[in-house]
Design a protein around this motif. Structure first.
Motif, PDB file in Angstrom:
ATOM      1  N   PHE A  30     -22.795 -31.757 -32.545  1.00 33.39           N
ATOM      2  CA  PHE A  30     -21.394 -31.325 -32.534  1.00 33.39           C
ATOM      3  C   PHE A  30     -20.834 -31.272 -33.957  1.00 33.39           C
ATOM      4  CE2 PHE A  30     -20.600 -35.938 -32.530  1.00 33.39           C
ATOM      5  CZ  PHE A  30     -19.539 -36.034 -33.427  1.00 33.39           C
ATOM      6  N   ILE A  31     -21.418 -32.063 -34.850  1.00 30.90           N
ATOM      7  CA  ILE A  31     -20.986 -32.034 -36.252  1.00 30.90           C
ATOM      8  C   ILE A  31     -21.272 -30.660 -36.833  1.00 30.90           C
ATOM      9  CG2 ILE A  31     -21.304 -33.087 -38.528  1.00 30.90           C
ATOM     10  CD1 ILE A  31     -22.380 -35.593 -36.883  1.00 30.90           C
ATOM     11  N   PHE A 182     -26.724 -23.588 -30.174  1.00 32.73           N
ATOM     12  CA  PHE A 182     -25.663 -23.227 -31.124  1.00 32.73           C
ATOM     13  C   PHE A 182     -24.291 -23.267 -30.454  1.00 32.73           C
ATOM     14  CE2 PHE A 182     -22.990 -19.733 -32.768  1.00 32.73           C
ATOM     15  CZ  PHE A 182     -22.764 -20.193 -34.057  1.00 32.73           C
ATOM     16  N   PHE A 183     -24.170 -22.616 -29.309  1.00 29.64           N
ATOM     17  CA  PHE A 183     -22.864 -22.575 -28.635  1.00 29.64           C
ATOM     18  C   PHE A 183     -22.528 -23.927 -28.004  1.00 29.64           C
ATOM     19  CE2 PHE A 183     -23.828 -17.960 -28.633  1.00 29.64           C
ATOM     20  CZ  PHE A 183     -22.706 -17.538 -29.322  1.00 29.64           C
ATOM     21  N   LEU A 184     -23.539 -24.662 -27.548  1.00 31.49           N
ATOM     22  CA  LEU A 184     -23.289 -25.998 -27.014  1.00 31.49           C
ATOM     23  C   LEU A 184     -22.719 -26.909 -28.096  1.00 31.49           C
ATOM     24  CD1 LEU A 184     -23.559 -27.965 -24.604  1.00 31.49           C
ATOM     25  CD2 LEU A 184     -25.852 -28.515 -25.433  1.00 31.49           C
ATOM     26  N   CYS A 188     -19.156 -28.826 -27.875  1.00 28.01           N
ATOM     27  CA  CYS A 188     -19.050 -30.269 -28.038  1.00 28.01           C
ATOM     28  C   CYS A 188     -18.100 -30.612 -29.181  1.00 28.01           C
ATOM     29  CB  CYS A 188     -20.438 -30.852 -28.301  1.00 28.01           C
ATOM     30  SG  CYS A 188     -20.549 -32.625 -28.032  1.00 28.01           S
ATOM     31  N   ALA A 189     -18.130 -29.811 -30.246  1.00 31.89           N
ATOM     32  CA  ALA A 189     -17.225 -30.029 -31.371  1.00 31.89           C
ATOM     33  C   ALA A 189     -15.773 -29.862 -30.941  1.00 31.89           C
ATOM     34  CB  ALA A 189     -17.561 -29.059 -32.503  1.00 31.89           C
ATOM     35  N   GLY A 190     -15.512 -28.854 -30.126  1.00 33.44           N
ATOM     36  CA  GLY A 190     -14.149 -28.647 -29.649  1.00 33.44           C
ATOM     37  C   GLY A 190     -13.623 -29.837 -28.865  1.00 33.44           C
ATOM     38  N   PHE A 221     -28.041 -20.441 -21.790  1.00 36.68           N
ATOM     39  CA  PHE A 221     -28.577 -21.650 -21.176  1.00 36.68           C
ATOM     40  C   PHE A 221     -29.264 -21.336 -19.851  1.00 36.68           C
ATOM     41  CE2 PHE A 221     -27.866 -25.359 -18.320  1.00 36.68           C
ATOM     42  CZ  PHE A 221     -28.733 -26.227 -18.948  1.00 36.68           C
ATOM     43  N   LEU A 222     -28.622 -20.545 -19.015  1.00 36.65           N
ATOM     44  CA  LEU A 222     -29.238 -20.182 -17.738  1.00 36.65           C
ATOM     45  C   LEU A 222     -30.489 -19.341 -17.957  1.00 36.65           C
ATOM     46  CD1 LEU A 222     -26.020 -19.361 -15.651  1.00 36.65           C
ATOM     47  CD2 LEU A 222     -27.428 -21.435 -15.561  1.00 36.65           C
TER      48      LEU A 222
END
Length: 376
Positions: A30-31, A182-184, A188-190, A221-222
């Motif tokens: 997330f960082i 990348f999008f995960l 998580c950062a948000g 992911f799917l």
């Protein structure tokens, strides 16, 4: 205590420990995800400083976990370390470079009279958060898609081709996990920013960002799960002979119901956390998100290496594929490391306490304008 375990059980234990470390590292990405939001989320310099300082208090945790993960691989599965890190070294050197510029950027971004300028260091942070994470995702995808290497009779590694790992960039399926990761990381950062930063106007923009990135994350992911469970895998028998097995990873899921439960719970926790973040801007959603990521990623690692599965398939020589049996350290090495691993809960407890102490007070605009406060 650990001396009573069989060699196979020790190998399985250490694959589980590595899987858990991989899950923790995936959460700490997330960082990196937050660093990719520095040019799009804030509307002024104060808000950007709030984001950078929120991440700056945690960035060492991700770097340390990556080093710990690599060190554990070196000790527990040295042949894997020699094959991947030593053979596919251009990929790992690129990843290492991305993490080096991250450390430099947090140190020098706000230093007076730095010759590169603040914007350059912020671009380095973006590079670490984007290219660094995507390359990690591609490298991890080779646990399922395989790599071009051979082992000779002395177990020396011969890498096929001159790209030294960069050939993984030309395998389209590897990008499914890379972009999902990348999008995960951004999602998580948000949720982390919602928990760590006190700014209502920023929270509204974070909620919109979460919704957009969820729509990007889910197809990748799917797609990765569909590719994983429909593809052929590499199994091996009691004699160590490797052979191709149709739907191997789906079979692993059915053969290990506890791992399947971990995956289902992990994905469910992530989806619920996203709902809480998008709809309610809930401060505690990050805890559910972190738990879900650790469970889901750990379960994927377990599917890659347990149930007599070759966790690093060779595309050049089927019998050169690496398993937890042929790639592990000696019995005595694993026993000694297992005793050292008893310290891990204490280390995690210290990290949890330090995290709580740093987040006791949420970051706000007043802190960014206080000259007595340390700023990144």
């Amino acid at each position: 205590m650990f001396e009573t375990l069989s060699y196979v059980h020790l190998q399985q234990l250490w694959w589980m420990i590595l899987s858990l470390l991989g899950g923790i590292f995936a959460f700490l990405l997330f960082i990196q995800g937050g660093q990719t939001l520095l040019f799009s989320l804030p509307q002024n310099e104060t808000e950007k400083s709030m984001l950078v300082n929120s991440l700056g208090r945690k960035w060492e945790l991700g770097f340390t976990t990556l080093v710990l993960f690599g060190g554990a691989i070196f000790a527990a599965f040295p042949l894997f370390y020699a094959t991947s890190f030593g053979g596919a070294y251009w990929v790992w050197l690129a990843i290492l470079f991305c993490f080096i510029v991250q450390a430099v950027s947090y140190e020098y971004r706000k230093k007076p009279h730095n010759f590169l300028g603040q914007k350059t260091y912020e671009a380095f942070l973006y590079l670490n958060g984007s290219l660094g994470v995507i390359l990690i995702g591609i490298a991890l995808s080779t646990l399922f898609s395989g790599a071009s290497f051979r082992l000779d009779e002395n177990f020396f590694v011969r890498w096929e081709g001159s790209f030294r790992g960069l050939e993984a960039l030309f395998v389209p399926q590897n990008y499914l996990l890379a972009f999902a990761l990348f999008f995960l990381a951004r999602l998580c950062a948000g949720l982390y920013f919602l928990s760590n930063i006190a700014s209502q106007t920023l929270h509204v923009r974070i909620q919109s960002m979460l919704l957009r990135n969820t729509l990007f994350f889910l197809p990748f992911f799917l797609g990765f799960l569909a590719w994983l469970f429909l593809k052929d895998g590499y199994g091996y028998n009691d004699n160590g002979v490797v052979f191709i097995v149709a739907f191997k990873y789906f079979d692993n899921l059915l053969a290990m119901p506890l791992v399947a439960l971990m995956l289902v719970l992990g994905v469910s926790f992530v989806l619920v956390a996203l709902y809480l973040g998008i709809v309610k801007a809930h401060r505690q959603a990050i805890k559910l998100m972190g738990t879900g990521i650790v469970l889901a990623v750990t379960s994927v690692f377990l599917l890659a290496g347990l149930n007599q599965t070759a966790f690093y398939p060779s595309l050049s020589s089927l019998q050169s594929s690496l398993t937890i049996q042929n790639a592990s350290g000696s019995f005595y090495t694993l026993v000694a490391m297992s005793y050292v691993a008893l310290l891990i809960p204490f280390v995690l407890s210290y990290i949890a306490y330090a995290w709580y102490a740093m987040d006791r007070k949420r970051i706000d605009e007043a802190e960014m304008t206080d000259p007595a406060s340390h700023h990144y």
